[in-house]
Motif scaffolding. Structure first.
Motif, PDB file in Angstrom:
ATOM      1  N   UNK A   4       0.776  -1.354   0.022  1.00  0.00           N
ATOM      2  CA  UNK A   4      -0.437   0.337   0.136  1.00  0.00           C
ATOM      3  C   UNK A   4       0.745   1.446   0.152  1.00  0.00           C
ATOM      4  N   UNK A   5       0.588   2.435  -0.571  1.00  0.00           N
ATOM      5  CA  UNK A   5       1.059   3.588  -0.648  1.00  0.00           C
ATOM      6  C   UNK A   5      -0.024   4.450   0.273  1.00  0.00           C
ATOM      7  N   UNK A   6       0.509   5.253   1.230  1.00  0.00           N
ATOM      8  CA  UNK A   6      -0.520   5.409   2.297  1.00  0.00           C
ATOM      9  C   UNK A   6       0.179   7.636   1.673  1.00  0.00           C
ATOM     10  N   UNK A   7      -1.018   8.382   1.616  1.00  0.00           N
ATOM     11  CA  UNK A   7      -0.580   9.662   0.672  1.00  0.00           C
ATOM     12  C   UNK A   7      -2.098  10.684   1.857  1.00  0.00           C
ATOM     13  N   UNK A   8      -1.761  11.490   2.644  1.00  0.00           N
ATOM     14  CA  UNK A   8      -2.184  12.300   3.024  1.00  0.00           C
ATOM     15  C   UNK A   8      -3.106  13.365   2.149  1.00  0.00           C
ATOM     16  N   UNK A   9      -3.862  14.051   1.923  1.00  0.00           N
ATOM     17  CA  UNK A   9      -4.368  15.107   1.035  1.00  0.00           C
ATOM     18  C   UNK A   9      -4.302  15.980   1.333  1.00  0.00           C
ATOM     19  N   UNK A  10      -4.941  17.332   0.820  1.00  0.00           N
ATOM     20  CA  UNK A  10      -5.180  18.638   1.608  1.00  0.00           C
ATOM     21  C   UNK A  10      -6.409  18.896   1.226  1.00  0.00           C
ATOM     22  N   UNK A  11      -7.439  19.115   2.190  1.00  0.00           N
ATOM     23  CA  UNK A  11      -8.551  19.551   2.516  1.00  0.00           C
ATOM     24  C   UNK A  11      -9.002  20.700   1.726  1.00  0.00           C
ATOM     25  N   UNK A 206      -5.733   7.836   2.123  1.00  0.00           N
ATOM     26  CA  UNK A 206      -4.824   7.366   1.362  1.00  0.00           C
ATOM     27  C   UNK A 206      -4.599   5.801   0.694  1.00  0.00           C
ATOM     28  N   UNK A 207      -5.279   5.271   0.479  1.00  0.00           N
ATOM     29  CA  UNK A 207      -3.831   3.534   0.867  1.00  0.00           C
ATOM     30  C   UNK A 207      -4.584   2.394   0.134  1.00  0.00           C
ATOM     31  N   UNK A 208      -3.747   2.464  -0.700  1.00  0.00           N
ATOM     32  CA  UNK A 208      -3.975   1.087  -2.206  1.00  0.00           C
ATOM     33  C   UNK A 208      -3.167   1.173  -2.446  1.00  0.00           C
TER      34      UNK A 208
END
Length: 304
Positions: A4-11, A206-208
């Motif tokens: 999995x690749x884990x990303x934090x995204x700006x809201x 987001x992971x996947x």
């Protein structure tokens, strides 16, 4: 989830619009993306394979194959027809078009996908602008899309739909046309990779493993100040809507929710089916609603 690749995204908050316009990234005249702090990391390449998406919740079956990458105005005899090659800068505008069948006649019978018969997107060529609207169809099959203000530059306009009858019945289509918005166009670089970014007190993870061209699971988790967020409200029949655009050629990938929204609130985790066929950078636009306000998060994901 393995690999999995884990990303934090700006809201970035975006007030929900009334009428046909359902999403415009904030800070760019009501119609473009300005969430420049969004993050990107590399995701491992998955094994190759053709997607099998027939029967997924929230979308029509695709018995005759995938909907395509959306880079042409014609597919298997179906055509996106429009007269306008330019649209004005800095003001709300209307874009009129038809969807014609292989016999050349306008299509008027569409299946419902995520509560709508047709979804329409305007995306700037550098992926700094994004709008997702829902046009109105006249009795003769003509469509009118109400777009927010566009910045100068090249824009690709996508229509996604599934005919309910005729030779394409039950298939998903993505067709598009290019338009020019006159004026001094200033290119905006795609955001650089960053491990985590937050804004407005929200963080989305987001992971996947979405690469490789096969249908893959993608999970989105919502938190605020370190606490899980479970107050997501239904939007287009689900608790979030996710669209992916390839940074190299603007190929379109519609990422579908696994489950429809229920009677109660959703979160903190949502599951999607994703199919990203090309390597390189993808821009993911995540739309979700909390307390009546529609939010848009943008993230750059690199597929090797």
């Amino acid at each position: 989830m393995g690999g999995a690749a884990v990303l934090a995204v700006l809201l970035a908050g975006c007030g929900s619009a009334r009428g046909t316009a359902h999403s415009a990234m904030p800070g760019m005249g009501g119609g473009t993306a300005s969430a420049r702090g969004a993050s990107s990391v590399s995701a491992p390449t998955a094994s190759s394979g053709m997607p099998t998406t027939a029967g997924m919740p929230g979308m029509p079956g695709m018995a005759a194959g995938p909907p395509g990458d959306g880079l042409a105005d014609t597919r298997d005899g179906y055509r996106l027809v429009a007269a306008a090659a330019t649209l004005p800068a800095g003001v709300a505008t209307r874009y009129r078009f038809d969807i014609t069948a292989p016999d050349g006649m306008p299509v008027t019978d569409f299946a419902v996908d995520q509560t709508r018969k047709l979804h329409f997107y305007a995306v700037r060529s550098d992926l700094s602008g994004f709008q997702h609207v829902h046009p109105v169809m006249a009795q003769d099959g003509g469509w009118t899309a109400a777009l927010g203000a566009l910045t100068p530059g090249r824009w690709r306009l996508y229509a996604t739909f599934s005919p309910a009858s005729g030779p394409g019945a039950g298939r998903d289509f993505v067709l598009s046309r290019l338009v020019t918005v006159p004026g001094r166009a200033v290119a905006v670089p795609l955001p650089a990779a960053a491990p985590a970014v937050g804004a407005d007190g929200y963080t989305v993870t987001v992971s996947g493993d979405p690469g490789g061209g096969a249908v893959r699971p993608l999970t989105v988790r919502f938190t605020r100040a370190g606490e899980a967020v479970s107050g997501l409200e239904p939007y287009l029949g689900a608790y979030a809507h996710l669209t992916a655009i390839h940074a190299g050629d603007m190929a379109f990938a519609h990422v579908h929710p696994v489950a429809a929204a229920g009677a109660s609130h959703g979160g903190p985790e949502l599951a999607f089916h994703s199919t990203l066929r090309e390597s390189g950078d993808w821009r993911l636009f995540l739309q979700f609603q909390v307390r009546g306000a529609l939010h848009v998060a943008a993230v750059t994901l690199h597929i090797t």
